[in-house]
Design an enzyme around this catalytic site. Structure first.
Site, mmCIF file in Angstrom:
data_model
loop_
_atom_site.group_PDB
_atom_site.id
_atom_site.type_symbol
_atom_site.label_atom_id
_atom_site.label_comp_id
_atom_site.label_asym_id
_atom_site.label_seq_id
_atom_site.Cartn_x
_atom_site.Cartn_y
_atom_site.Cartn_z
ATOM 1 N N GLY A 128 -4.069 -14.286 12.418
ATOM 2 C CA GLY A 128 -5.133 -13.793 11.561
ATOM 3 C C GLY A 128 -6.255 -14.792 11.434
ATOM 4 O O GLY A 128 -7.255 -14.738 12.156
ATOM 5 N N TYR A 179 0.842 -1.203 0.000
ATOM 6 C CA TYR A 179 0.000 0.000 0.000
ATOM 7 C C TYR A 179 0.883 1.261 0.000
ATOM 8 O O TYR A 179 2.106 1.165 -0.140
ATOM 9 C CB TYR A 179 -1.008 -0.078 1.147
ATOM 10 C CG TYR A 179 -1.921 -1.284 0.950
ATOM 11 C CD1 TYR A 179 -2.751 -1.350 -0.167
ATOM 12 C CD2 TYR A 179 -1.875 -2.380 1.801
ATOM 13 C CE1 TYR A 179 -3.550 -2.459 -0.399
ATOM 14 C CE2 TYR A 179 -2.680 -3.503 1.569
ATOM 15 C CZ TYR A 179 -3.511 -3.533 0.464
ATOM 16 O OH TYR A 179 -4.278 -4.637 0.214
HETATM 17 C C1 PHB Z 1 -6.824 -6.776 1.555
HETATM 18 O O1 PHB Z 1 -7.903 -6.222 1.796
HETATM 19 O O2 PHB Z 1 -6.692 -7.574 0.633
HETATM 20 C C2 PHB Z 1 -5.680 -6.454 2.385
HETATM 21 C C3 PHB Z 1 -5.751 -5.363 3.240
HETATM 22 C C4 PHB Z 1 -4.680 -5.049 4.021
HETATM 23 C C5 PHB Z 1 -3.537 -5.810 3.929
HETATM 24 C C6 PHB Z 1 -3.463 -6.876 3.098
HETATM 25 C C7 PHB Z 1 -4.543 -7.194 2.320
HETATM 26 O O3 PHB Z 1 -2.482 -5.503 4.670
#
Ligand code: PHB
Length: 381
Positions: free
Chosen positions: A325, A189
């Site tokens: 997670g 990101y």
């Molecule tokens: C996702 O929404 O695919 C996503 C969001 C945050 C992350 C990784 C994946 O750190």
């Protein structure tokens, strides 16, 4: 029976005392209330169910409309979103938990359909992320995965504007009652795009050398620390991560540089997303050890850990905490299951993103399983 004593020892995370080292990792669930991407009572129930985590890190939450890359993810830039998050935080605190808000700007991992006025997304340089999709609602109302579009390059005044938006979002988070904020510098990101040797081709002081590529992230950290205090700031990085077209080249070196800079700033914690679900080669013990030496406050790793591996990493002094997670997604009482070495519910990938209670608030806790069994026994009596 192997001991779980390290997992269950208390840990002070910056300003926040926590009772164990089992964290809930940030997980995109795409269930924010519409319109407006506002957290709901259902979201509050989901997080409150998981309040026995040492620390919950919320799903990634955009700091602005521009920072959104997927439909139905929550924001933290309107009064309604702040009020929605306040109800989430109150529910978590009422259930005895602690929660950090993860602050997110997706940068180039977006699409004009998600942007104000159909604008292209923004990035370090006008380079499209290959083999990367975002999630949009098409003009006819159907949801769809679509390839991201090429971004336009951010100007320096815009970078300053975004630094201010992070600080404003951190302030909103604190007003909503969050214990900490986590700055998302990982997984391809915006801030990761600036760190990256391929996505960032800038020739100004935000590109080129390591200090230049790290400048934006560190300015964000400094501005957020100014707003809410360094003892309430965490940062997430993903060394060797390749999600959303990040390059492995220079990645670990960059993370080590950033870790050392964050250490000097005395923030509360550093959260390392190891390559797992998104591909990439796993971190080696040596690489984890180098991160440990670079950062002296709370260091947390995340990525396919079991309770036994987590216990061993903390016992060895490499990690202070481990985030889970998918296991936390499917097991609202994960710490208690670890403590009792109880069986784990399996996560259902078909309900990860979007939808309602199914696959969200309906995973049973051991207590619920026990009550069911008890009822069954009573009926049979
Ligand atoms: C996702 O929404 O695919 C996503 C969001 C945050 C992350 C990784 C994946 O750190």
């Amino acid at each position: 029976m192997s001991s779980r004593s390290h997992l269950f020892s208390p840990l002070t995370v910056g300003a926040v005392p926590t009772p164990n080292r089992i964290w809930m990792a940030p997980l995109t669930r795409s269930r924010a209330g519409q319109p407006g991407d506002v957290p709901t009572e259902l979201n509050a129930r989901y997080y409150a169910q998981r309040a026995s985590a040492g620390l919950i890190v919320s799903e990634a939450t955009q700091i602005s409309r521009e920072g959104q890359g997927y439909a139905w993810t929550p924001g933290i830039y309107t009064d309604a979103q702040e009020a929605g998050w306040r109800r989430v935080v109150e529910a978590v605190h009422h259930a005895g938990g602690r929660i950090a808000l993860q602050l997110w700007h997706v940068g180039r991992v977006s699409h004009p359909l998600l942007q104000e006025g159909g604008q292209p997304p923004v990035g370090a340089s006008p380079i499209r992320a290959e083999k990367t999709e975002c999630f949009v609602v098409l003009p006819d109302g159907t949801p769809a995965q679509v390839p991201v579009e090429a971004p336009r390059e951010l100007s320096q005044p815009e970078i300053r504007r975004i630094v201010g938006e992070y600080a404003a979002a951190a302030l909103r988070a604190r007003r909503a009652g969050f214990d900490l904020v986590e700055i998302h510098g990982a997984n391809g990101y915006l801030l990761n795009q600036f760190l990256d040797l391929r996505a960032n081709q800038r020739r100004d002081e935000y590109g080129g050398s390591l200090p230049n590529r790290a400048r934006f992230l560190l300015e964000v950290v400094d501005a957020a620390a100014e707003a809410v205090g360094r003892e309430r700031i965490g940062v997430r990085l993903s060394p060797n991560g390749v999600f959303s077209d990040m390059s492995v080249e220079g990645s670990l070196e960059t993370s080590l540089y950033v870790a050392a800079e964050l250490d000097r700033r005395k923030i509360a914690y550093l959260h390392i997303a190891e390559p797992d679900w998104a591909g990439g080669s796993p971190l080696t013990e040596e690489e984890r050890g180098a991160l440990r030496r670079a950062f002296s406050a709370v260091l947390t790793f995340c990525g396919n850990y079991t309770a036994a591996r987590a216990e061993a990493a903390i016992a060895a002094g490499v990690a202070d905490a481990i985030a889970f997670g998918k296991l936390f997604l499917a097991n609202p009482d994960l710490p208690e299951r670890f403590r009792r070495q109880a069986p784990l519910n399996a996560p259902d990938p078909s309900t990860f993103y979007g939808g309602g209670e199914k696959g969200y608030t309906d995973y049973p806790s051991l207590d619920a399983v026990g009550r069911e069994a008890q009822r069954g026994a009573n009926i049979r009596k």
